[in-house]
Design an enzyme around this catalytic site. Structure first.
Site, mmCIF file in Angstrom:
data_model
loop_
_atom_site.group_PDB
_atom_site.id
_atom_site.type_symbol
_atom_site.label_atom_id
_atom_site.label_comp_id
_atom_site.label_asym_id
_atom_site.label_seq_id
_atom_site.Cartn_x
_atom_site.Cartn_y
_atom_site.Cartn_z
ATOM 1 N N GLY A 177 54.728 -76.782 32.031
ATOM 2 C CA GLY A 177 54.106 -78.743 32.010
ATOM 3 C C GLY A 177 52.799 -78.185 32.423
ATOM 4 N N PHE A 178 51.782 -77.832 33.220
ATOM 5 C CA PHE A 178 50.420 -77.605 32.711
ATOM 6 C C PHE A 178 49.723 -76.362 32.172
ATOM 7 C CE2 PHE A 178 51.962 -75.352 36.927
ATOM 8 C CZ PHE A 178 50.864 -74.064 36.763
ATOM 9 N N GLY A 179 50.664 -75.640 31.212
ATOM 10 C CA GLY A 179 49.545 -74.565 30.162
ATOM 11 C C GLY A 179 50.938 -73.629 29.728
ATOM 12 N N ILE A 180 50.564 -72.823 29.182
ATOM 13 C CA ILE A 180 50.966 -71.794 28.089
ATOM 14 C C ILE A 180 50.266 -70.420 28.465
ATOM 15 C CG2 ILE A 180 51.462 -70.713 25.694
ATOM 16 C CD1 ILE A 180 51.136 -73.941 24.507
ATOM 17 N N ASP A 199 56.038 -71.734 47.326
ATOM 18 C CA ASP A 199 56.555 -71.837 46.117
ATOM 19 C C ASP A 199 57.110 -70.610 45.293
ATOM 20 O OD1 ASP A 199 56.968 -73.594 43.846
ATOM 21 O OD2 ASP A 199 55.580 -72.598 42.639
ATOM 22 N N ILE A 204 54.207 -65.854 26.229
ATOM 23 C CA ILE A 204 55.263 -65.487 26.930
ATOM 24 C C ILE A 204 56.330 -66.267 27.595
ATOM 25 C CG2 ILE A 204 54.425 -62.960 26.405
ATOM 26 C CD1 ILE A 204 52.967 -62.650 29.103
ATOM 27 N N GLY A 205 55.307 -67.651 27.867
ATOM 28 C CA GLY A 205 55.443 -68.390 29.356
ATOM 29 C C GLY A 205 55.087 -69.744 28.796
ATOM 30 N N GLU A 206 55.965 -71.116 29.300
ATOM 31 C CA GLU A 206 55.310 -72.607 29.205
ATOM 32 C C GLU A 206 56.031 -72.905 29.977
ATOM 33 O OE1 GLU A 206 56.115 -72.798 24.896
ATOM 34 O OE2 GLU A 206 55.080 -75.292 24.570
ATOM 35 N N LYS A 223 46.411 -67.401 30.374
ATOM 36 C CA LYS A 223 46.912 -68.770 30.925
ATOM 37 C C LYS A 223 45.902 -69.379 30.868
ATOM 38 C CE LYS A 223 49.708 -69.652 35.332
ATOM 39 N NZ LYS A 223 49.574 -69.993 36.802
#
Length: 410
Positions: free
Chosen positions: A96-99, A218, A92-94, A121
Site C-alpha cells: 500500500g505504501f511502496g514497491i 507487526d 520483488i514486493g509491493e 524500497k
C-alpha cells in the site's frame, strides 16, 4: 534477473566527491524533515560493517545516544541506475505504501569491490503513512544490531523537481519470507524442524527488541524474512514504537497492523504492551502447525478463522493430529507438535499478564526442538473419515491475498 548490471564510474575521485555531497545533502534533508533522527547521531557512515559491540543498553533510547547511525546515504540517481530506472521486471514486493526492487550497488561506494545485491524500497508519494514509517525505519534500524533483525544499509531522501523521493536500501533476503514457504502454491513443503528453527530465530529477534523496550507491533509470517541459509530476520519496522516507561504498563496508540494477528487488548482499547507481540507470535505458531493462514475466506464458515478452528482440536485431544499441516505427510514428532500447540495457547491467553515473556518462549522452543530431535517419527497416520475430510479441506487452493505492507524479499 541476469540483466542486472552495475554502472561503474570512470572517475573514482569524482564519484567520491559525489558520494560526500550526497551524504551532506541527505543529512540536511533528514534534519529538515526529521531532526530527531540526526540529533541522535552526528555522522552517517559509509561503513557497511555491523556497529561496534557495546554493553547491553537499557532501552532503545540508550542506543540513540550511544551509537552512530551506521548508514550510507544514496542519491536518487544511484538507486535508479541500480534498478534499471525502477524496472517492473525487478519488483520483488509491493504494498500500500511502496514497491520493493532487487538491485545492485557499489559495495561501500568503491567500484573496485564486487557489486552488492540489495533490496530497495521506494516510497509511494501518495502514501499518507509511508513517510512516517520511512522515518521510523531509518531511526530504528540505523542503530540496532542483531542477527535476527534485517540490516538497513542506507537511505535516500531527496526533494527534487519530480517531487519527494524517500527510499530505503536493505540487505537482500534471497529466500523471501516464511509466508512464501508456509503457504506455497507449489509442491515444496517446509520441513517441521526448519519451521521450528525459523520460529526460534524470530523469537530471539523479538526478545532482543523487548530487551530494548521496543514493541514490534507487526509480527506475522510475511515479516519474517529468510536469507540464503534460511536464517530468519524480522523486517518492516515502520510500525515499531518505544514501549512504556517507568510505572506505565502500556502505551496508547492508533490501532494499526494486520487483521488476525493483533492482540485483543490492542484491538479493543489501543493499549499496546510488549506482550502484544507475544500474542502475534502465538498466531504464527499455529500457522506453522496447521499450514493455514490466520484468515481464509474460502474455507467453510467454521474454519475461516484459524484461532476459532483450532480450539475444536485441543493439543491434549486425540483429534489434535487432524489440524496438523497435511503437506508434512506425518513427518513430524507427535509430542513435539502437541508441545508447540500448548506453547501457542499460552502466548494467546486473553489476559496479557498470563502470557509468557519472549525470553521464556525462546527457552520453551529450544526444549521442544531438543525433544523433537530425540523423538521417532513419522507419527502414526490418522485414518478416520473425519480426519480425511479435514485434510482435504486443508489442501484446498488458498485465496489470493494482497500485501498490506512491503517486505524486503526476493
Amino acid at each position: 534477473m541476469n540483466c542486472l548490471f552495475l554502472f561503474k564510474s570512470k572517475k573514482p575521485r569524482k564519484q567520491q566527491k559525489d558520494n560526500n555531497k550526497n551524504k551532506r545533502k541527505g543529512k540536511e534533508l533528514l534534519q529538515n524533515s526529521a531532526p530527531e533522527l540526526t540529533n541522535r547521531s552526528e555522522t552517517s557512515s559509509f561503513n557497511l560493517q555491523t556497529p561496534r559491540s557495546l554493553p547491553s543498553p537499557r532501552s532503545i533510547k540508550d542506543l540513540y545516544t550511544e551509537r552512530e547511525q551506521n548508514l550510507r546515504v544514496f542519491s536518487y540517481e544511484e538507486l535508479s541506475k541500480a534498478t534499471y530506472v525502477f524496472s517492473r521486471k525487478l519488483v520483488i514486493g509491493e504494498g500500500g505504501f511502496g514497491i520493493v526492487y532487487k538491485g545492485k550497488i557499489l559495495s561501500n561506494g568503491d567500484s573496485s569491490d564486487p557489486p552488492l545485491v540489495v533490496a530497495i524500497k521506494k516510497l509511494n508519494r501518495q502514501g499518507l503513512q509511508g513517510h512516517k514509517q520511512w522515518l521510523a525505519e531509518v531511526q530504528f534500524l540505523g542503530v540496532v544490531n542483531h542477527p535476527n533483525v534485517v540490516k538497513l544499509i542506507g537511505y535516500c531522501s531527496e526533494d527534487g523537481e519530480t517531487g519527494i523521493e524517500r527510499l530505503l536500501v536493505y540487505e537482500y533476503m534471497s529466500n523471501r519470507s516464511l509466508e512464501d514457504h508456509l503457504f506455497p502454491r507449489r509442491s515444496h513443503t517446509l520441513p517441521w524442524k526448519k519451521r521450528l528453527e525459523i520460529m526460534l530465530g524470530a523469537a530471539e529477534g523479538l526478545t532482543y527488541l523487548h530487551d530494548l523496550k521496543v514493541i514490534y507491533r507487526d509480527f506475522k509470517s510475511s515479516n519474517v524474512l529468510l536469507d540464503d541459509q534460511f536464517c530468519p530476520k524480522l523486517s518492516d519496522f515502520g510500525l515499531a514504537r518505544e514501549g512504556p516507561d517507568g510505572d506505565n504498563t502500556h502505551v496508547t496508540t492508533a490501532r494499526v497492523g494486520t487483521h488476525g494477528y493483533a492482540a485483543p487488548e490492542y484491538v479493543q482499547t489501543g493499549h499496546l504492551r510488549l506482550k502484544s507481540d507475544v500474542y502475534s507470535f502465538g498466531v504464527v505458531l499455529y500457522e506453522i502447525i496447521t499450514g493455514r493462514r490466520t484468515i481464509e475466506r474460502n474455507k467453510p464458515v467454521a474454519e475461516r478463522r484459524l484461532l476459532d478452528w483450532v480450539k475444536e482440536y485441543p493439543a491434549d485431544s486425540q483429534r489434535f493430529s487432524m489440524i496438523v499441516d497435511p503437506r508434512l505427510r506425518n513427518n513430524y514428532p507427535a509430542a513435539g507438535a502437541r508441545s508447540l500447540a500448548k506453547l501457542a495457547d499460552l502466548c494467546l491467553k486473553k489476559n496479557d499478564k498470563e502470557r509468557p515473556t519472549m525470553e521464556i518462549v525462546v527457552e520453551r522452543l529450544k526444549k521442544i526442538i531438543e525433544e523433537s530431535d530425540s523423538e521417532d517419527y513419522p507419527m502414526a497416520t490418522t485414518t478416520t473419515k473425519e480426519s480425511s475430510q479435514v485434510r482435504r479441506r486443508q489442501v484446498a487452493k488458498p485465496e489470493k491475498q494482497s500485501l498490506r505492507g512491503v517486505s524486503v524479499r526476493g
